[in-house]
Design an enzyme around this catalytic site. Structure first.
Site, mmCIF file in Angstrom:
data_model
loop_
_atom_site.group_PDB
_atom_site.id
_atom_site.type_symbol
_atom_site.label_atom_id
_atom_site.label_comp_id
_atom_site.label_asym_id
_atom_site.label_seq_id
_atom_site.Cartn_x
_atom_site.Cartn_y
_atom_site.Cartn_z
ATOM 1 N N GLU A 128 -68.706 4.189 -82.117
ATOM 2 C CA GLU A 128 -69.334 4.094 -80.800
ATOM 3 C C GLU A 128 -68.237 4.635 -79.914
ATOM 4 O O GLU A 128 -67.190 4.471 -80.054
ATOM 5 C CB GLU A 128 -69.533 2.644 -80.480
ATOM 6 C CG GLU A 128 -69.931 2.285 -79.189
ATOM 7 C CD GLU A 128 -70.234 0.794 -78.740
ATOM 8 O OE1 GLU A 128 -70.016 0.404 -77.559
ATOM 9 O OE2 GLU A 128 -70.463 0.167 -79.784
ATOM 10 N N HIS B 100 -64.149 2.684 -77.769
ATOM 11 C CA HIS B 100 -64.143 2.421 -76.312
ATOM 12 C C HIS B 100 -63.648 3.664 -75.606
ATOM 13 O O HIS B 100 -62.932 3.621 -74.442
ATOM 14 C CB HIS B 100 -63.150 1.237 -76.273
ATOM 15 C CG HIS B 100 -63.646 -0.136 -76.434
ATOM 16 N ND1 HIS B 100 -64.935 -0.632 -75.788
ATOM 17 C CD2 HIS B 100 -63.395 -0.944 -77.292
ATOM 18 C CE1 HIS B 100 -65.175 -1.804 -76.154
ATOM 19 N NE2 HIS B 100 -64.320 -2.009 -77.242
ATOM 20 N N HIS C 184 -76.428 -2.092 -75.330
ATOM 21 C CA HIS C 184 -75.151 -2.851 -74.932
ATOM 22 C C HIS C 184 -75.216 -4.091 -74.464
ATOM 23 O O HIS C 184 -75.884 -4.455 -73.646
ATOM 24 C CB HIS C 184 -74.441 -1.804 -74.248
ATOM 25 C CG HIS C 184 -72.871 -2.301 -73.793
ATOM 26 N ND1 HIS C 184 -72.501 -2.801 -72.867
ATOM 27 C CD2 HIS C 184 -72.069 -2.371 -74.642
ATOM 28 C CE1 HIS C 184 -71.153 -2.957 -72.791
ATOM 29 N NE2 HIS C 184 -70.837 -2.578 -74.080
ATOM 30 N N ASP D 191 -65.977 0.749 -82.887
ATOM 31 C CA ASP D 191 -65.893 0.824 -81.490
ATOM 32 C C ASP D 191 -64.806 1.525 -80.983
ATOM 33 O O ASP D 191 -63.576 1.027 -81.105
ATOM 34 C CB ASP D 191 -66.392 -0.107 -80.629
ATOM 35 C CG ASP D 191 -66.775 0.172 -79.285
ATOM 36 O OD1 ASP D 191 -66.405 1.214 -78.743
ATOM 37 O OD2 ASP D 191 -67.149 -0.913 -78.332
#
Length: 385
Positions: free
Chosen positions: A209, A185, A285, A183
């Site tokens: 991600e 972010h 999520h 991830d």
């Protein structure tokens, strides 16, 4: 059946809950939360609930459309998070009234269980191999880790090398079939995202991600050309119309709508069905509480394109209380070899510990408002993302 009242709760570590009360004694629970903005969301809940008092809670589609369409301004994270929590509570009421799990009202099941993954590491991951082995001992066969600290538009390759060392260490230790989600972010800009996709490809991640911020989703198809790695995104999109744009631009392989931010079960089911027409997978999520997790699992149960479910039990930022602390029937989330079984109780299938909820709500009101730890750098300053 009529709605006669409601109560709101804000509790540690960063969650908001909603109880909707009917004249027949049936209550429904939802989770109107928005990380770092839950007090704002609960003000919106008050505004939306003005319409619902006196209404039949079972007319979910009618109420959803009225609450979404009846004002000049629509959508956005605050309104959709408030609507999400209300929608979850209405499905909980309807399932309890009919004595069936919510998934039966959403089309019935297409599976008996859904694979889950567990988080490892903090915002600056270290010792990820040890933590991944601990999760494997708990039965999980997939994890997700934070990829990197914030990067400049063009940044030092030492930061790229540090990520590659961690991921390669995981792959070597855990084997070729262990799932590794990475991830970012949205901390990485397009140029560096291309480099990381290319360099990570030989390590065969499960997915990458949010390689860039959600507002830059129109460049995901370009980033995808640099590495044969599934790209996941969508936690910061808030309606089927936003996901429509994402899907039309292409490049995304896995969508990650959040049942607490995208409009609840009603909207998430529609988003998932739309994604299926683009041959795109679903992985909801879910870094929040037990109501959010239960709602997500009910959607997974009914969606053919659901592939894996996020859950945050034991995650590093659940400080003070954890996911299961607010429910009585904790065994419903007893993961079996990394899979969560369908929830078979009526409604959302979880029993809220209301006494504990009230105690924690009173405590939260007397303490300073907490800040989402994801939003700050090491020195306490706000991160760009």
């Amino acid at each position: 059946m009529k709605i006669i009242g409601y109560e709101k709760f804000i509790v540690a570590p960063r969650w908001g809950f909603l109880k909707i009360i009917t004249d027949e004694g049936i209550v429904g629970w939802g989770e109107p939360s928005l990380e770092g903005r839950t007090h704002t969301v609960h003000t919106c809940v008050d505004e939306l609930m003005e319409y619902l008092i006196g209404k039949d809670p079972r007319d979910i589609e009618l109420h959803w459309n009225y609450l979404y369409r009846s004002t000049f301004y629509r959508g956005g994270p605050v309104m959709m998070s408030a609507l999400s929590g209300i929608d979850q509570a209405l499905w909980d009421i309807k399932g309890k009234a009919l004595d069936v799990p919510a998934y039966q009202l959403l089309g019935g099941k297409c599976r008996d269980k859904i694979q889950t993954y567990s988080w490892i590491g903090g915002d600056r991951p270290d010792d990820v191999v040890r933590m991944a082995k601990e999760r494997k001992e708990l039965g999980f066969n997939a994890i997700k880790m934070n990829g990197t600290e914030e990067l400049n538009f063009i940044d030092d390759f030492s930061k790229v090398d540090a990520l590659l060392d961690r991921v390669q260490g995981l792959r070597d230790a855990m084997g070729k079939d262990f799932g590794i989600g990475i991830d970012f972010h949205g901390r990485v800009h397009k140029a560096m995202a291309k480099i990381m996709m290319k360099e990570l490809e030989p390590m065969r991640p499960m997915f990458v991600e949010e390689p860039v911020l959600a507002e830059h989703f129109d460049c995901i198809h370009e980033i995808a050309q640099y590495g044969a790695i599934p790209i996941a995104t969508g936690e910061r999109l808030h309606s089927r119309w936003e996901f429509k744009k994402l899907l039309e631009h292409g490049g995304v392989d896995i969508i990650q709508p959040d049942v607490c931010h995208c409009g609840g079960l009603t909207e998430l089911k529609k988003i998932a069905s739309m994604a299926e027409t683009y041959d795109v997978a679903l992985a909801p999520h879910c870094p929040l509480g037990a109501i959010a997790l239960a709602s997500s699992v009910h959607i997974d149960t009914t969606c053919q394109n659901a592939i894996i479910q996020e859950q945050s039990i034991g995650i590093h930022y659940n400080k003070g209380n954890d996911v299961l602390d607010y429910i009585k029937n904790k065994d419903v989330f007893d993961f079996d070899h990394g899979y969560c079984l369908n929830l078979e109780g009526p409604g959302l299938g979880i029993e809220i510990d209301e006494g504990f909820m009230r105690d924690q709500h009173d405590k939260a009101l007397t303490e300073p408002k907490w800040r989402n730890p994801h939003w700050t750098n090491k020195d306490g300053s706000f991160a760009e993302w």
